[in-house]
Design an enzyme around this catalytic site. Structure first.
Site, PDB file in Angstrom:
ATOM      1  N   THR A 117      -3.514   0.778  -3.034  1.00 32.96           N
ATOM      2  CA  THR A 117      -3.012  -0.519  -2.587  1.00 32.96           C
ATOM      3  C   THR A 117      -3.129  -1.573  -3.676  1.00 32.96           C
ATOM      4  O   THR A 117      -3.978  -1.471  -4.575  1.00 32.96           O
ATOM      5  CB  THR A 117      -3.812  -0.981  -1.338  1.00 32.96           C
ATOM      6  OG1 THR A 117      -3.267  -2.199  -0.868  1.00 32.96           O
ATOM      7  CG2 THR A 117      -5.285  -1.189  -1.642  1.00 32.96           C
ATOM      8  N   THR A 143       0.872  -1.182   0.000  1.00 32.50           N
ATOM      9  CA  THR A 143       0.000   0.000   0.000  1.00 32.50           C
ATOM     10  C   THR A 143       0.901   1.221   0.000  1.00 32.50           C
ATOM     11  O   THR A 143       2.057   1.139   0.367  1.00 32.50           O
ATOM     12  CB  THR A 143      -0.907  -0.038   1.236  1.00 32.50           C
ATOM     13  OG1 THR A 143      -1.684  -1.228   1.202  1.00 32.50           O
ATOM     14  CG2 THR A 143      -1.865   1.145   1.289  1.00 32.50           C
TER      15      THR A 143
END
Ligand code: GLY
Length: 570
Positions: free
Chosen positions: A399, A381
């Site tokens: 992400t 992420t």
């Protein structure tokens, strides 16, 4: 090392980045606008847009496309994200949801009945329909001022010309190495990522990574927009790759993908002066952040001299984490599929009631937190923060879930596909890859978006942006972002110090209070044990990027040294 084929790796000496020390002494202050991403090239891509006269959204979109290239293990066009946008002209705050979506073939028991317990975590079945390209272009169209070719130019340049591998990239390569060693059956599926993005395991800091396939996709997106990704040869290659490895995503799934724009969650005044702007579900972070800060606000008067070496302060913050994560586990999911009691969880009586239940001298049992007993046996992420010269602000977290996502990539175009579907409650009663226990409301379903911890947050002070913050790190996104906000707003640290300071994390279950290894105050840890906490250690609690607006309008920015980022601005 393979220095040929689609990816070229060429020894190029050490990375030229100047690491920001953990002492937090390096301040980055800009007169007009600032971008804090977790890779210096992405921050610079955003700053280039600001210098070209673009606004915060132009900068965020350019930085994000750049991250797809230089952080291919963290986020990218094969993934999804959330963006909170503050428009100072209209005083509106928007929440853009471009989270990955379960394909039409997904069923609640797809993973529960699958013979391979890793099916939700790696490989073709774990892939959600990617949202990044649609989301970023939607943001550009709604709020941006520059054209697609301009904002995509830095990403295309870095994909075609290459960029230097840094230490964070290398840790992600180590992750792929360990997964492939532990689970040999994943090796054929992950071979392209291993050969072309990990140099077959021989890649080193300073090597150059080139991605001609991704450069080509980005050029097509610059020319033709989102259709270049969601239709035609790129979409066909995604569908074929997934089918070849046992998944089932259709061209209709891709063609039908749409980002969702809604009003951002706005908190009542916190600490008498601040308003939080954050993401509604399927983010859990917006609700959790608001609950925790308001609980702390309610009990703050009982903590003399809040600081990181005050056990009463660390205990209070920890107890609010336990309440928020208990509610996350029990109530939160994609609100379009499952009623989520947002109003109740954020109502004053509920928040104050939970805060009043905190014993400042002793921690409780898991069943004492949130609004119900624990459910029955039931880091890839990246975050970037931007503020421009007019006070427009963007908090953007994206992400592909775990490092290098599903480990499956589309060979012709070098698109690393996410494994976001592991953020669903894939197998009832079992924790996900982040150890998070979640409810049946978050079970996989066709067209549904999995619950997320991503917490892009903007803090207003008297109607003007004061802070933009967010993080990567699974559930540590929520606790890491909150601690940096508290460090800046209450503990009066500069952004560099606030981000560098050691952090702690509690996610209710497992019932362990984790301190970063760099937390050296052993007497505080003993005090926590004295209050009944089971204490553990972990390397990092999130990777946080923050921009603060100073009273004179200058911007002070920090990228987390935990990932080697560096902000940029003008
Ligand atoms: N994939 C991490 C999150 O969305 O929480």
């Amino acid at each position: 090392m393979k220095r040929w084929l689609v990816l070229c790796l060429i020894c190029a000496g050490c990375a030229a980045t100047e690491p920001i020390g953990f002492d937090g002494s390096t301040e980055h202050v800009y007169d007009r606008g600032a971008v804090a991403a977790d890779h210096p090239l992405a921050s610079e891509a955003g700053a280039r847009m600001l210098r070209a006269g673009g606004n915060a959204v132009d900068a965020a979109v350019a930085a994000s496309f750049c991250l797809s290239v230089v952080d291919p293990f963290s986020c990218g066009i094969g993934g999804g994200g959330f963006m909170v946008v503050w428009d100072p002209r209209t005083r509106e705050a928007w929440a853009l949801n471009y989270r990955e979506t379960a394909p039409a073939s997904m069923r609640p028991d797809t993973f529960a009945t699958h013979e391979d317990p890793l099916a939700s975590r790696y490989g073709a079945l774990s892939v959600g329909v990617p949202g990044n390209v649609a989301g970023l272009l939607e943001a550009l169209e709604r709020w941006g001022t520059l054209d697609r070719a301009t904002v995509l130019a830095p990403a295309i340049e870095h994909a075609a010309d290459g960029f230097e591998v840094n230490a964070a990239y290398l840790s992600a390569v180590d992750w792929v190495r360990s997964v492939r060693a532990r689970h040999a059956r994943l090796q054929p599926m992950s071979q392209w990522v291993w050969d072309h993005l990990c140099g077959g395991g021989t890649i080193a800091v300073g090597d150059i990574v080139r991605q001609p396939g991704q450069a080509e996709v980005l050029r097509r997106i610059a020319r033709s927009g989102a259709a270049a990704f969601y239709e035609g040869p790129v979409a066909e290659a995604i569908v074929d790759t997934i089918a070849a490895h046992g998944g089932d995503m259709s061209l209709d799934d891709l063609r039908g993908y749409a980002p969702v724009t809604a009003a951002a969650l706005r908190s009542p005044l916190v600490f008498d002066r601040f308003t939080l702007l954050s993401m509604p579900p399927p983010s859990s972070g917006g609700i959790a952040m608001q609950q925790m800060l308001r609980m702390i606000d309610h009990r703050l008067g009982e903590v003399t001299d809040p600081s990181l070496d005050n056990p009463r302060w660390v205990h209070l913050v920890t107890e609010t984490m336990k309440h928020a994560f208990a509610d996350r586990a029990t109530h939160l999911a994609d609100g379009t599929f499952q009623p989520v009691p947002v109003e109740r969880l954020l109502s004053r009586p509920y928040v104050v009631g939970r805060a009043d239940a905190i014993d400042l001298d002793r921690t409780g049992r898991p069943a004492d937190y949130g609004s119900t007993a624990p459910p029955p046996s039931d880091s890839g992420t990246s975050h970037l923060s931007v503020v421009d010269t007019d006070g427009m602000a963007v908090a953007c977290t994206e992400t592909i879930n775990l490092s290098f996502g599903s480990l499956l990539a589309v060979p012709a175009y070098g698109i690393v596909l996410n494994d976001e579907l592991d953020d669903f409650t894939a197998r009832p009663g079992e924790a996900n890859a982040f150890g998070l226990v979640q409810s049946s409301g978050n079970a996989p379903e066709a067209g549904k978006r999995p619950l997320s911890s991503m917490s892009p947050t903007i803090v207003l002070e008297e109607g003007r942006v004061r802070l933009v913050a967010g993080a990567s790190g699974g559930p540590r996104i929520i606790t890491g972002t909150m601690q940096v906000i508290l460090n800046c707003l209450l503990l009066e640290m500069t952004p560099a110090r606030a981000v560098a300071a050691a952090r702690f994390h509690h996610q209710w279950l497992p019932d362990t209070l984790q301190f970063e290894e760099r937390w050296t105050d052993h007497s505080l840890i003993e005090s926590m044990e004295g209050r009944g906490h089971v204490v553990g250690r972990r390397r990092d609690v999130g990777v946080v990027q923050v921009v603060e607006v100073l009273p004179d309008g200058r911007k002070r920015a920090a990228s987390d040294p935990r990932k080697g980022g560096r902000p940029a601005g003008h």
